[in-house]
Design an enzyme around this catalytic site. Structure first.
Site, short mmCIF file in Angstrom:
data_model
loop_
_atom_site.label_atom_id
_atom_site.label_comp_id
_atom_site.label_asym_id
_atom_site.label_seq_id
_atom_site.Cartn_x
_atom_site.Cartn_y
_atom_site.Cartn_z
N HIS A 158 0.83 -1.22 0.00
CA HIS A 158 0.00 0.00 0.00
C HIS A 158 0.86 1.27 0.00
O HIS A 158 0.50 2.25 -0.63
CB HIS A 158 -0.94 -0.02 1.22
CG HIS A 158 -0.22 -0.22 2.51
ND1 HIS A 158 0.22 -1.47 2.92
CD2 HIS A 158 0.17 0.64 3.48
CE1 HIS A 158 0.83 -1.35 4.09
NE2 HIS A 158 0.83 -0.08 4.45
N CYS A 196 7.95 -0.13 -1.65
CA CYS A 196 7.17 -0.02 -0.42
C CYS A 196 7.50 1.35 0.18
O CYS A 196 8.06 2.20 -0.52
CB CYS A 196 7.42 -1.19 0.54
SG CYS A 196 9.08 -1.32 1.21
N THR A 225 9.62 2.32 2.57
CA THR A 225 11.07 2.54 2.69
C THR A 225 11.84 1.91 1.53
O THR A 225 12.99 2.29 1.29
CB THR A 225 11.60 1.89 3.98
OG1 THR A 225 11.34 0.48 3.90
CG2 THR A 225 10.93 2.47 5.21
O1 LIG Z 1 2.49 1.11 6.25
P1 LIG Z 1 2.74 0.21 7.41
O2 LIG Z 1 1.80 -0.93 7.46
O3 LIG Z 1 2.83 0.96 8.72
O4 LIG Z 1 4.22 -0.40 7.25
C1 LIG Z 1 4.62 -1.07 6.08
C2 LIG Z 1 6.00 -0.67 5.71
O5 LIG Z 1 7.00 -1.26 6.52
C3 LIG Z 1 8.21 -1.15 5.86
O6 LIG Z 1 9.10 -2.19 6.01
C4 LIG Z 1 7.88 -1.05 4.40
O7 LIG Z 1 8.40 0.15 3.92
C5 LIG Z 1 6.38 -1.05 4.33
O8 LIG Z 1 5.86 -0.17 3.37
#
Ligand SMILES: O=P(O)(O)OC[C@H]1O[C@@H](O)[C@H](O)[C@@H]1O
Length: 141
Positions: A8, A64, A66
């Site tokens: 997401h 994602c 990060t």
């Molecule tokens: O968005 P939430 O569910 O808080 O965390 C997901 C994220 O956790 C990290 O490793 C990744 O970047 C991923 O997008």
């Protein structure tokens, strides 16, 4: 064929990448996610990585928030060399040196214009083929 995957947090930037690929006439397959509801990046990172490792796709791009989680997942799949990039120099050098076959980016780390520049550099830079780099890539495998 470029394999795409995101969670997401990477969904919006993935849509920008899709727009870029369409504009350039580059074929792609999106392995999800397909919306912005909360989901788990391992599912989609793995699907894209397996498509690259299995030969269905030549390259992959995973996103994602990060870029870290989804790059860790992709690199668990044998045959995948996924590079997390936040600059175009790294995108060029990972193709030239590591023959990276997947790119990971963090949608919460870099903006759209930089991300598309990284994608363009990554997809258009060939592996150098230099013996020392080929030896090291072989050693990774
Ligand atoms: O968005 P939430 O569910 O808080 O965390 C997901 C994220 O956790 C990290 O490793 C990744 O970047 C991923 O997008």
């Amino acid at each position: 064929m470029v394999a795409l995957g995101s969670d997401h947090g990477g969904y919006d930037l993935k849509q920008e990448v899709i727009g870029y690929l369409k504009e350039k006439g580059i074929a792609f397959k999106d392995f999800g996610c397909m919306g912005k509801e909360s989901c788990d990046y391992p599912e989609y990172g793995r699907a894209a990585a397996e498509a690259v490792a299995g030969g269905e796709c030549d390259m992959g791009i995973v996103i994602c928030t990060t870029g870290i989680g989804i790059s860790i997942v992709a690199n668990k799949v044998k045959g995948v060399r996924c590079a997390l990039c936040a600059d175009t120099v790294s995108a060029r050098l990972t193709r030239e040196h590591n023959d990276a076959n997947m790119l990971a980016m963090g949608a919460g780390i870099i903006g759209k214009n930089l991300a598309l520049g990284i994608v363009e550099t990554f997809l258009n830079t060939p592996f150098s083929g230099e013996e020392k780099h080929a030896r090291r890539v072989k050693a990774i495998e």
